[in-house]
Write an enzyme that holds these catalytic residues in place. Structure first.
Site, PDB file in Angstrom:
ATOM      1  N   LYS A 120       0.415   7.433  -0.615  1.00 15.30           N
ATOM      2  CA  LYS A 120       1.652   6.773  -0.196  1.00 15.30           C
ATOM      3  C   LYS A 120       2.736   7.793   0.099  1.00 15.30           C
ATOM      4  O   LYS A 120       3.494   7.655   1.066  1.00 15.30           O
ATOM      5  CB  LYS A 120       2.123   5.800  -1.291  1.00 15.30           C
ATOM      6  CG  LYS A 120       1.266   4.543  -1.362  1.00 15.30           C
ATOM      7  CD  LYS A 120       1.704   3.644  -2.503  1.00 15.30           C
ATOM      8  CE  LYS A 120       0.797   2.417  -2.599  1.00 15.30           C
ATOM      9  NZ  LYS A 120       1.075   1.630  -3.813  1.00 15.30           N
ATOM     10  N   LYS A 225     -13.658  -1.030   5.046  1.00 13.93           N
ATOM     11  CA  LYS A 225     -13.387  -2.298   4.377  1.00 13.93           C
ATOM     12  C   LYS A 225     -12.416  -3.150   5.198  1.00 13.93           C
ATOM     13  O   LYS A 225     -11.502  -2.623   5.818  1.00 13.93           O
ATOM     14  CB  LYS A 225     -12.746  -1.969   3.014  1.00 13.93           C
ATOM     15  CG  LYS A 225     -12.924  -3.031   1.967  1.00 13.93           C
ATOM     16  CD  LYS A 225     -12.274  -2.589   0.662  1.00 13.93           C
ATOM     17  CE  LYS A 225     -11.252  -3.619   0.248  1.00 13.93           C
ATOM     18  NZ  LYS A 225     -10.483  -3.254  -0.926  1.00 13.93           N
ATOM     19  N   LYS A 228      -5.977  -5.993   5.236  1.00 15.20           N
ATOM     20  CA  LYS A 228      -4.880  -6.582   6.001  1.00 15.20           C
ATOM     21  C   LYS A 228      -3.973  -5.531   6.625  1.00 15.20           C
ATOM     22  O   LYS A 228      -3.249  -5.815   7.557  1.00 15.20           O
ATOM     23  CB  LYS A 228      -4.066  -7.570   5.156  1.00 15.20           C
ATOM     24  CG  LYS A 228      -3.433  -7.017   3.901  1.00 15.20           C
ATOM     25  CD  LYS A 228      -2.823  -8.157   3.085  1.00 15.20           C
ATOM     26  CE  LYS A 228      -2.665  -7.761   1.632  1.00 15.20           C
ATOM     27  NZ  LYS A 228      -2.484  -8.899   0.741  1.00 15.20           N
TER      28      LYS A 228
END
Ligand code: TRP
Length: 362
Positions: A120, A225, A228
């Site tokens: 991040k 994978k 979203k």
């Protein structure tokens, strides 16, 4: 005398999700559908972690909407407020309190080395690199590319809050995806660290690994994978998506060379479609393979589209009904909060006593 570790007749299972966006078919097959089946044999706590969600700047109205929508999606997928506690993290006193106590036992370097934190931070333009010769000193170098960005300390503290979410309920096991393994490992370490520093207080929670590890991959890149946050949204199916849109995406799924319909390492696309169909119908993959001998990829795709649409139809219909009843949703959250709080207070007070605080009077 009360047991040190609160023993219940049923194992306690806790898991949480951030209220961000809509649930994907991958979340449904890989997680929520399984959670629904665990509710009879376990005491389940399902949290919606709105505090974790604000580690990224959120629009207040959007966050509230997402929280209710997530709850409605959980309910539509079969999580049952009669059986389980469905709660919002910010409602329960104890998550941040325990996080603080645990944080005071967590070296900074341990948090700076967490994989997800480094990822991040690097997305925000920071490179976190280990300084040679020192374990705890991590170098932050800021690329000038994103001068506005900064890494807020909530992002760093995120795994400690997650450990608190888990330990606050003395959960026996925690269903999490592969990407959360390291965070769960920290929760286990912190439980042990606390128990050693004070005395037996926390269960050391086990990861919950589902029997059938149906992992749903992106329809456009079946080596990755289904997520979203994928840039290519054509590869991602959502549980509330319209039948037309589901069919369109499934029909344009990438397939593999050859014509045989079977699960194989060199057939990630076909394997993924078979996995989806198998999981939604509870039919073993082998049986499907036999059924499709001599069939074309196009036929398989049509069938998978039918299966997905029919499996999600009742979910979407239930969702529509549930989301329109705001008072009903709020009542469920209030009940969930009370049940979660009752357990959380017991553990929190135990922690307060151990560390030398006075018990909190309810
Ligand atoms: N970090 C988890 C995720 O992004 C969400 C989470 C927060 C969680 N607290 C938790 C998951 C406690 C399991 C248990 O998926």
């Amino acid at each position: 005398m009360e047991d040190i570790i609160m023993s219940d007749q049923k194992p306690v299972i806790l898991t949480c999700a951030q209220p961000t966006g809509e649930m994907t078919l991958g979340n449904y097959i890989g997680a929520v559908k399984n959670w629904a089946t665990m509710q009879d044999d376990n005491q389940c706590y399902f949290g919606i972690v709105d505090m974790h969600a604000i580690t990224v700047r959120r629009t207040p109205a959007e966050l509230r909407k997402a929280t209710l929508s997530f709850l409605a999606q959980y309910l539509a997928c079969g999580l049952d407020p009669e059986k389980s506690a469905l709660f919002v993290q910010s409602h329960v006193i104890g998550h941040t309190e325990l996080a603080w106590v645990l944080g005071c036992m967590t070296p900074l370097g341990e948090l700076q080395r967490m994989t997800q934190f480094k990822e991040k931070a690097s997305k925000l333009g920071f490179q976190v690199s280990e300084d040679e010769g020192s374990n705890n000193d991590l170098k932050f170098t800021h690329e000038s590319a994103k001068p506005q960005a900064s890494v807020n300390s909530g992002l760093l503290y995120y795994p400690v809050l997650m450990a608190a979410d888990i330990l606050l309920y003395n959960a026996d096991s925690v269903p999490v995806g592969e990407d959360q393994r390291q965070h769960l490992e920290l929760a286990r370490d912190l439980a042990e660290r606390f128990n050693n520093a004070y005395s037996e207080t926390f269960m050391v929670p086990d990861p919950y690994i589902p029997k059938v590890g149906a992992r749903v991959m992106s329809l456009q890149d079946p080596t990755r994978k289904m997520s979203k946050s994928d840039e290519n949204q054509n590869g991602v199916l959502y549980i509330l998506e319209s039948p037309d849109s589901l069919r369109k995406k499934i029909k344009s799924a990438v397939t593999d060379s050859g014509t045989e319909i079977r699960v194989a390492d060199d057939k990630p696309g076909i394997s993924n479609l078979l996995t989806i169909s198998s999981a939604l119908q509870d039919i073993p993959v082998q049986e499907l393979e036999e059924r499709y001998v001599g069939s074309s990829y196009a036929t398989l795709k049509e069938d998978v589209a039918d299966v997905v649409i029919e499996a999600l139809r009742p979910v979407r219909e239930r969702y529509e009904e549930i989301i329109s009843d705001k008072a009903g949703l709020e009542k469920i959250l209030k009940d969930g909060m009370e049940r979660a709080q009752a357990r959380a207070f017991k553990v929190l007070n135990k922690v307060y006593r151990k560390v030398g605080f006075f018990e909190r009077v309810r």
